[in-house]
Design a protein around this motif. Structure first.
Motif, short mmCIF file in Angstrom:
data_model
loop_
_atom_site.label_atom_id
_atom_site.label_comp_id
_atom_site.label_asym_id
_atom_site.label_seq_id
_atom_site.Cartn_x
_atom_site.Cartn_y
_atom_site.Cartn_z
N GLN A 17 0.94 -1.15 0.18
CA GLN A 17 -0.02 0.00 0.12
C GLN A 17 0.94 1.38 0.16
N TRP A 18 0.69 2.22 0.89
CA TRP A 18 1.35 3.44 0.98
C TRP A 18 2.30 3.48 2.15
N GLY A 19 2.70 2.26 2.60
CA GLY A 19 3.66 2.47 3.67
C GLY A 19 2.98 2.07 4.76
N ASP A 20 4.03 1.68 6.00
CA ASP A 20 3.38 1.46 7.07
C ASP A 20 2.45 0.28 7.49
N GLU A 21 2.62 -0.66 6.59
CA GLU A 21 1.72 -1.89 6.68
C GLU A 21 2.04 -2.81 7.81
N ALA A 44 15.93 6.96 5.70
CA ALA A 44 15.48 7.35 6.97
C ALA A 44 14.02 7.76 6.75
N ASN A 45 13.58 7.66 5.67
CA ASN A 45 11.97 7.97 5.59
C ASN A 45 11.22 6.84 5.90
N ALA A 46 11.86 5.71 6.13
CA ALA A 46 11.14 4.70 6.39
C ALA A 46 11.03 4.35 7.93
N GLY A 47 9.92 3.84 8.53
CA GLY A 47 9.82 3.83 9.84
C GLY A 47 9.43 2.28 10.09
N HIS A 48 10.18 1.43 10.72
CA HIS A 48 9.95 -0.01 10.93
C HIS A 48 9.66 0.15 12.39
N ILE A 145 4.55 17.66 -2.04
CA ILE A 145 4.36 15.98 -1.84
C ILE A 145 4.02 15.40 -0.31
N GLY A 146 4.30 16.37 0.50
CA GLY A 146 4.21 15.93 1.86
C GLY A 146 5.28 14.80 2.28
N THR A 147 6.72 15.25 1.86
CA THR A 147 7.89 14.33 2.27
C THR A 147 7.90 14.16 3.67
N THR A 148 9.05 13.38 3.93
CA THR A 148 8.91 13.15 5.36
C THR A 148 10.49 14.30 5.71
N ARG A 149 10.82 15.07 4.55
CA ARG A 149 11.66 15.98 4.76
C ARG A 149 13.26 15.43 5.46
N ARG A 150 13.34 14.02 4.94
CA ARG A 150 14.86 13.42 5.26
C ARG A 150 15.81 13.51 4.14
N GLY A 151 15.43 14.16 3.03
CA GLY A 151 16.25 14.65 2.22
C GLY A 151 16.39 13.53 1.05
N ILE A 152 15.46 12.65 1.12
CA ILE A 152 15.60 11.34 0.05
C ILE A 152 15.51 11.77 -1.25
N GLY A 153 14.63 12.59 -1.66
CA GLY A 153 14.37 12.89 -2.95
C GLY A 153 15.51 13.63 -3.45
N PRO A 154 16.06 14.63 -2.90
CA PRO A 154 17.37 15.30 -3.40
C PRO A 154 18.61 14.44 -3.48
N MET A 249 3.01 1.18 -3.80
CA MET A 249 2.32 2.73 -4.25
C MET A 249 3.06 3.74 -4.03
N LEU A 250 4.11 3.77 -3.30
CA LEU A 250 5.22 4.88 -3.18
C LEU A 250 6.20 4.95 -4.33
N ASP A 251 6.32 3.52 -5.14
CA ASP A 251 7.32 3.34 -5.97
C ASP A 251 7.39 4.55 -7.20
N TYR A 259 3.10 11.69 -6.36
CA TYR A 259 3.00 11.58 -4.99
C TYR A 259 3.82 10.18 -4.64
N VAL A 260 4.77 10.13 -4.52
CA VAL A 260 5.76 8.87 -4.33
C VAL A 260 7.02 9.37 -3.56
N THR A 261 7.58 8.17 -3.21
CA THR A 261 9.12 8.32 -2.86
C THR A 261 9.95 8.47 -4.17
N VAL A 295 0.35 8.70 4.44
CA VAL A 295 0.84 9.87 5.13
C VAL A 295 1.38 10.75 3.92
N GLY A 296 1.31 12.11 4.03
CA GLY A 296 1.74 13.01 3.03
C GLY A 296 0.57 13.45 2.02
N GLY A 297 1.11 13.91 0.88
CA GLY A 297 -0.11 14.21 -0.21
C GLY A 297 -0.27 13.07 -0.85
N GLY A 298 -1.34 13.47 -1.96
CA GLY A 298 -1.54 12.54 -3.14
C GLY A 298 -2.92 11.70 -2.77
P1 IMP Z 1 9.85 11.12 1.16
O1 IMP Z 1 10.26 9.73 0.92
O2 IMP Z 1 10.19 11.69 2.40
O3 IMP Z 1 10.54 11.85 -0.15
O4 IMP Z 1 8.33 11.07 0.82
C1 IMP Z 1 7.58 11.23 -0.25
C2 IMP Z 1 6.07 10.48 0.28
O5 IMP Z 1 6.39 9.05 0.54
C3 IMP Z 1 5.36 11.38 1.24
O6 IMP Z 1 4.16 11.26 1.00
C4 IMP Z 1 5.72 10.27 2.55
O7 IMP Z 1 4.77 10.58 3.59
C5 IMP Z 1 5.83 9.21 1.98
N1 IMP Z 1 6.62 7.89 2.46
C6 IMP Z 1 7.89 7.75 2.48
N2 IMP Z 1 8.44 6.82 3.00
C7 IMP Z 1 7.53 6.26 3.74
C8 IMP Z 1 7.13 5.23 4.84
O8 IMP Z 1 8.00 4.59 4.92
N3 IMP Z 1 5.84 5.09 5.23
C9 IMP Z 1 4.82 5.82 4.90
N4 IMP Z 1 4.91 6.83 3.96
C10 IMP Z 1 6.06 6.95 3.45
#
Ligand code: IMP
Length: 446
Positions: A17-21, A44-48, A145-154, A249-251, A259-261, A295-298
């Motif tokens: 799905q969109w993460g956090d499963e 570090a955008n992931a949270g397990h 996009i509502g990113t986690t601001r962890r610098g992933i995209g850049p 779904m964030l691929d 609205y993906v990572t 979480v985030g936009g989209g």
């Molecule tokens: P980014 O990965 O920080 O650039 O964020 C892009 C989008 O993916 C945002 O909507 C984030 O909330 C979402 N996202 C990234 N990683 C996760 C995750 O591990 N769980 C849920 N949403 C995530």
């Protein structure tokens, strides 16, 4: 020359799905059956969250397999590493008595630098402010996009740009690092000054080099060519578990773009993110919540804005592990799930958080979308077009029993079983595991 065969079993756990499963719990459950657990994407955008013996661990960069003694925890080349965060995470684990000696990091993983985090935040801010289209005012179709601001995209953007990227291996070569950072900081500082002239971010190449060299020294014992390491493990018949971060779904290619990572967060990312060829992975467990969150936009077609959504958020404790943001909640979207199972090649499903649905008199499942062009049962992998999708629901009877102590499929209330069987028949993939609570023990294997 005869090609030497490799006799090793590789499996993967990936979110559908969109993460956090709840992938972390499953990886932790399975890890002890494997010789190595490998992260191949994200950062570090992931949270397990993993609960072991009543203790909750929040992991962001370190593979969940670290909690199983004797298992190698490998961060593959496809991951973007914020090295300070990684060291902090390792320290926290060590302080809690976890043995982290099995940790290995790819020399080819990319480094998330402080300017990447600044860039991430600035881009999000700029996307939040409306764009002036010049003489013709256009509607802004893409918002933050509502990113986690962890610098992933850049960080991934610099990887693809090539010349402006820093890899973990560079941290071990002060001269190369200094030269790269001098050029990169000059470029970044110019861009920051142009994009944000009132308060431009300024990065000092010499200071960053010093900091990164010091970090490199601390990471050095863990750094290796992990493509060769994984090949060696496979040739020795060792078993490998790939741990997906974020979700299908964030691929970046197959999710709800834009609205993906920024990585291939489906199972398709395993090859490029680890150096292991695709035919190596024979079992792919797709993890799916019994409902949807984002979480985030989209777009999220089945999103609930009512009291039912509130109830599910509260019962499921749906607040982000990484950012603490409340998660958006909705009914299970079978159209999206069937598509995600297809993209990730799921060979079985693991349904998590089924217990959270207890108490809902009715359960809805989206089985098609009404689009301006008509009804479809195909997913629309475009975050702008998908916004128009109106879900078509099938309604099932809910269950009210507390199922957190149930340990076998047959003990589940009949309506909970019917719900699972409906998911299975729609998606066409068997459900192998059902999770009814956060603890390791609260798991039903079928
Ligand atoms: P980014 O990965 O920080 O650039 O964020 C892009 C989008 O993916 C945002 O909507 C984030 O909330 C979402 N996202 C990234 N990683 C996760 C995750 O591990 N769980 C849920 N949403 C995530």
């Amino acid at each position: 020359m005869v090609h030497q065969s490799v006799d090793s079993q590789a499996s993967a756990v990936v979110g559908l799905q969109w993460g956090d499963e709840g992938k972390g719990k499953l990886v932790d459950l399975l890890a002890s059956e494997f010789d190595a657990v490998v992260r191949y994407n994200g950062g570090a955008n992931a949270g397990h969250s993993v609960v072991v013996g009543g203790e909750r661990y929040s992991l962001h960069l370190v593979p969940s397999g670290i909690l199983s003694p004797g298992v190698k925890a490998i961060i593959g080349n496809g991951v973007v590493i914020d090295p300070e965060r990684l060291l902090e995470e390792l320290k926290t684990l060590q302080d809690r008595g976890v043995d982290t000696s099995g940790m290995v990091i790819s020399d080819r993983a990319h480094v998330v630098m402080p300017y990447h985090k600044a860039e991430d935040a600035l881009r999000e801010e700029l996307l939040t402010a409306p764009v002036d289209g010049g003489s013709v005012q256009t509607k802004q179709v893409v918002s933050a996009i509502g990113t986690t601001r962890r610098g992933i995209g850049p960080a991934y953007a610099d990887k693809v740009q090539r010349a402006t990227a820093i890899r973990i291996g560079d941290l071990l070569n002060p001269e190369i690092l200094a030269s790269k950072l001098e050029m990169i900081c000059a470029m970044k500082n110019t861009v920051f000054a142009a994009l944000h002239p009132s308060e431009p971010e300024v990065f000092d190449a010499a200071q960053l080099t010093e900091e990164m060299v010091a970090i490199g020294k601390r990471l050095e014992p863990m750094i290796q060519d992990t493509a060769y390491l994984l090949d060696d493990l496979r040739r020795a018949g060792k078993s490998i578990l790939f741990e997906g971060a974020n979700a299908t779904m964030l691929d970046v290619d197959h999710g709800t773009f834009p609205y993906v990572t920024s990585s291939n967060a489906s199972a398709l990312g395993i090859g490029p993110g680890s150096g292991v060829p695709p035919q190596a992975v024979t079992q792919i467990i797709g993890v799916v919540k019994a409902y949807c969150t984002r979480v985030g936009g989209g777009p999220m077609p089945t999103e609930l804005f009512d009291a039912i959504g509130e109830d599910i958020r509260r019962r499921g404790r749906e607040f982000g592990t990484t950012t603490g943001r409340p998660r958006r909640v909705g009914w299970l979207d079978l159209v999206a799930l069937k598509y995600a199972a297809m993209i990730s090649g799921a060979t079985e499903l693991c349904i998590t958080l089924l217990d959270v649905l207890s108490g809902e008199p009715e359960l809805k499942l989206a089985v098609a979308y009404d689009m301006p062009s008509g009804r479809t049962d195909r997913f629309i992998a475009d975050g702008i077009l998908l916004d128009d999708a109106v879900p078509v629901y099938e309604t099932m009877v809910g269950f009210s029993e507390d199922i957190t102590a149930v340990r076998s499929f047959d003990e589940l209330p009949p309506s909970a079983r019917a719900y699972i069987e409906r998911i299975e028949s729609f998606v066409g993939v068997p459900v192998g595991t059902v999770s009814v609570g956060p603890d390791r023990e609260q798991t039903i294997r079928r």
